[in-house]
Design a protein around this motif. Sequence first.
Motif, PDB file in Angstrom:
ATOM      1  N   ALA A   1       0.848  -1.206   0.000  1.00 36.56           N
ATOM      2  CA  ALA A   1       0.000   0.000   0.000  1.00 36.56           C
ATOM      3  C   ALA A   1       0.875   1.245   0.000  1.00 36.56           C
ATOM      4  CB  ALA A   1      -0.949  -0.023   1.195  1.00 36.56           C
TER       5      ALA A   1
ATOM      6  N   THR B   1      -1.776   1.829  -3.403  1.00 34.42           N
ATOM      7  CA  THR B   1      -2.971   2.506  -2.894  1.00 34.42           C
ATOM      8  C   THR B   1      -3.722   3.182  -4.041  1.00 34.42           C
ATOM      9  OG1 THR B   1      -1.700   2.904  -0.889  1.00 34.42           O
ATOM     10  CG2 THR B   1      -3.804   4.011  -1.034  1.00 34.42           C
TER      11      THR B   1
ATOM     12  N   CYS C   1      -7.539   2.489  -5.314  1.00 37.83           N
ATOM     13  CA  CYS C   1      -8.445   3.622  -5.529  1.00 37.83           C
ATOM     14  C   CYS C   1      -9.084   3.561  -6.921  1.00 37.83           C
ATOM     15  CB  CYS C   1      -7.621   4.902  -5.449  1.00 37.83           C
ATOM     16  SG  CYS C   1      -8.139   5.987  -4.171  1.00 37.83           S
TER      17      CYS C   1
ATOM     18  N   ASP D   1      -0.459  -4.463   3.587  1.00 40.40           N
ATOM     19  CA  ASP D   1       0.864  -3.854   3.736  1.00 40.40           C
ATOM     20  C   ASP D   1       1.540  -4.372   4.999  1.00 40.40           C
ATOM     21  OD1 ASP D   1       2.267  -1.321   2.149  1.00 40.40           O
ATOM     22  OD2 ASP D   1       3.090  -1.683   4.149  1.00 40.40           O
TER      23      ASP D   1
ATOM     24  N   PRO E   1      -0.735   2.255   7.803  1.00 45.10           N
ATOM     25  CA  PRO E   1      -0.725   3.376   6.853  1.00 45.10           C
ATOM     26  C   PRO E   1      -0.005   4.584   7.465  1.00 45.10           C
ATOM     27  CG  PRO E   1      -2.971   2.628   7.328  1.00 45.10           C
ATOM     28  CD  PRO E   1      -2.069   1.843   8.201  1.00 45.10           C
TER      29      PRO E   1
ATOM     30  N   GLN F   1      -0.001   9.207  -0.130  1.00 44.40           N
ATOM     31  CA  GLN F   1      -0.656   8.008   0.425  1.00 44.40           C
ATOM     32  C   GLN F   1      -1.851   8.386   1.285  1.00 44.40           C
ATOM     33  OE1 GLN F   1       1.972   4.946   2.018  1.00 44.40           O
ATOM     34  NE2 GLN F   1       3.631   5.866   0.891  1.00 44.40           N
ATOM     35  N   HIS F   2      -1.687   9.433   2.088  1.00 42.35           N
ATOM     36  CA  HIS F   2      -2.752   9.906   2.972  1.00 42.35           C
ATOM     37  C   HIS F   2      -3.982  10.328   2.147  1.00 42.35           C
ATOM     38  CE1 HIS F   2      -4.555  12.429   6.159  1.00 42.35           C
ATOM     39  NE2 HIS F   2      -4.629  13.373   5.256  1.00 42.35           N
TER      40      HIS F   2
ATOM     41  N   TRP G   1      -5.630   7.342   0.689  1.00 39.75           N
ATOM     42  CA  TRP G   1      -6.231   6.555   1.775  1.00 39.75           C
ATOM     43  C   TRP G   1      -7.595   7.143   2.149  1.00 39.75           C
ATOM     44  CZ3 TRP G   1      -4.554   1.934   3.022  1.00 39.75           C
ATOM     45  CH2 TRP G   1      -4.960   1.343   4.214  1.00 39.75           C
TER      46      TRP G   1
ATOM     47  N   LEU H   1     -10.242   5.937  -0.025  1.00 37.98           N
ATOM     48  CA  LEU H   1     -10.633   4.533   0.187  1.00 37.98           C
ATOM     49  C   LEU H   1     -11.617   4.371   1.346  1.00 37.98           C
ATOM     50  CD1 LEU H   1      -7.259   2.606  -0.319  1.00 37.98           C
ATOM     51  CD2 LEU H   1      -9.112   2.952  -1.938  1.00 37.98           C
ATOM     52  N   GLN H   2     -11.665   5.377   2.231  1.00 36.04           N
ATOM     53  CA  GLN H   2     -12.492   5.243   3.442  1.00 36.04           C
ATOM     54  C   GLN H   2     -13.967   5.002   3.116  1.00 36.04           C
ATOM     55  OE1 GLN H   2     -10.947   4.893   6.356  1.00 36.04           O
ATOM     56  NE2 GLN H   2      -9.146   5.223   5.075  1.00 36.04           N
TER      57      GLN H   2
ATOM     58  N   ALA I   1      -8.767  -3.708   4.091  1.00 36.68           N
ATOM     59  CA  ALA I   1      -7.339  -3.457   4.338  1.00 36.68           C
ATOM     60  C   ALA I   1      -6.800  -4.466   5.358  1.00 36.68           C
ATOM     61  CB  ALA I   1      -7.159  -2.041   4.869  1.00 36.68           C
TER      62      ALA I   1
ATOM     63  N   TYR J   1      -3.297  -5.016   7.583  1.00 39.33           N
ATOM     64  CA  TYR J   1      -1.958  -4.567   7.969  1.00 39.33           C
ATOM     65  C   TYR J   1      -1.803  -4.741   9.468  1.00 39.33           C
ATOM     66  CZ  TYR J   1      -4.762  -0.402   8.998  1.00 39.33           C
ATOM     67  OH  TYR J   1      -5.728   0.441   9.455  1.00 39.33           O
TER      68      TYR J   1
END
Length: 406
Positions: free
Chosen positions: A17, A22, A26, A39, A43, A120-121, A124, A127-128, A135, A137
């Motif tokens: 990820a 990521t 998406c 991952d 994250p 990445q943030h 991410w 993706l929420q 996910a 991890y």
Amino acid sequence: MTAARTQSQFDVVIVGAGAVGTAFACALRNSGLRIALLDAREPSLFSAAAEVDLRVFAISPASQRILDALGAWPTIQAERVAAYTEMHVWDATGSGRIHFDCAEVGEPALGYIVENRLIQHALWIQLQTADNITAFYPVTPEAVVIDAEQVTLMLQDGRCLHTRLLVAADGAESATRKLVGIETRTASYGQKAIVAHVATQKPHRHTAWQRFLPSGPIALLPLPDGRSSVVWSLDNTCAEEVQQMDDMGFCAAVTAATAAILGQVTSTTPRAAFPLQRMHVREYVRPRFALIGDAAHTLHPLAGQGVNLGFMDMAALSNIILDAQLRHRDLGDLGVLRRYQRARKGDNMAMITALDGFKRLFSNDIAPLTWMRNTGLWSVDRFTPLKSAFMRHAMGLTANFTASMR
Ligand SMILES: Cc1cc2nc3c(=O)[nH]c(=O)nc-3n(C[C@H](O)[C@H](O)[C@H](O)COP(=O)(O)OP(=O)(O)OC[C@H]3O[C@@H](n4cnc5c(N)ncnc54)[C@H](O)[C@@H]3O)c2cc1C
């Protein structure tokens, strides 16, 4: 996005990820496909109060458009990003220089300097709201079994996932690639890239600066807070010496290596060093398996292209998967996946080879080569059609991957 529970049957499992993995998740978030994103680490969280991530990328306008199509760009823009509108490249040995200006190709910027953590943030966050993505991890794959119907992925924590397609986005040392047994062509550059953020006497003027020294290139990339990010590639022994310097010594060395283009370097963050290697996989796909991003290729950072190529990989693969889904084809079918290999392998190979040649041409002070590169830089700088074509290619403007992502 759901946290890992008991579900173990997926259409696509993505290992890694990072920015590329990521982004790939998406791109598939509205497909209805059941996706797992794994991952080895939690994250990475972005905080505007924290120091700028040492891993910043120069991303191309094409990558910016991909991130925009994925819905991540507004978050990036709202936090911190530096557009660069000009680039100056010059040779320390001789008079060769070349200047790029975004106005020459009618674009608002040549590219953008963005933190890896922020990319990445922002992805991410997108993706929420996706309910088809699970996910996992921190987990790592321990074994992979590929058969005619599905892939079985055994995780080190004892869990077992089944999927129609496994995608490795777990970086240059990809454990998934090794488990599947894909071979690579790898060569060390014998160099490390030293990175740090520095303050300089003069403003950076939203310009990327790169000077080629016989020991390797040094770049100053503009940061949103007025400082510049240094990326200095050096042969291993020189890199070791530079790493050992105290901060004052390092600032003086960067000032000298950049010919004080931004005046004196006045302060620096701690440094990080990355070993540099060229790597390209022999196969991008196998039945029910594909590689994207650094898991498939790594190249010299002198042109800042690694993650840009990774975004183009993930965009090409997601387009092909969405198309296969529409046509009710098996996503793991080798015929489907080979379309991805055809779309990306040649382009990536061309970029790796070109940067390799560039690195060799500039990493010495042999007189005929010095003459050749100075003449080359001088000629390209003055021959507008060639320069525009070169710029459009480097900015990723010759391909359009975003259509199906919106
Ligand atoms: C000094 C330097 C400067 C660079 N500058 C630029 C630039 O300006 N522009 C540019 O385009 N590119 C640049 N690059 C290249 C860029 O860093 C990479 O291309 C990019 O980070 C690749 O992203 P990725 O998501 O494919 O892999 P990575 O960023 O390596 O992410 C891989 C992910 O997989 C996870 N992972 C690893 N192993 C496992 C495992 N066994 N199981 C589960 N998860 C695992 C990791 O935790 C990570 O989250 C630069 C590289 C260097 C070294």
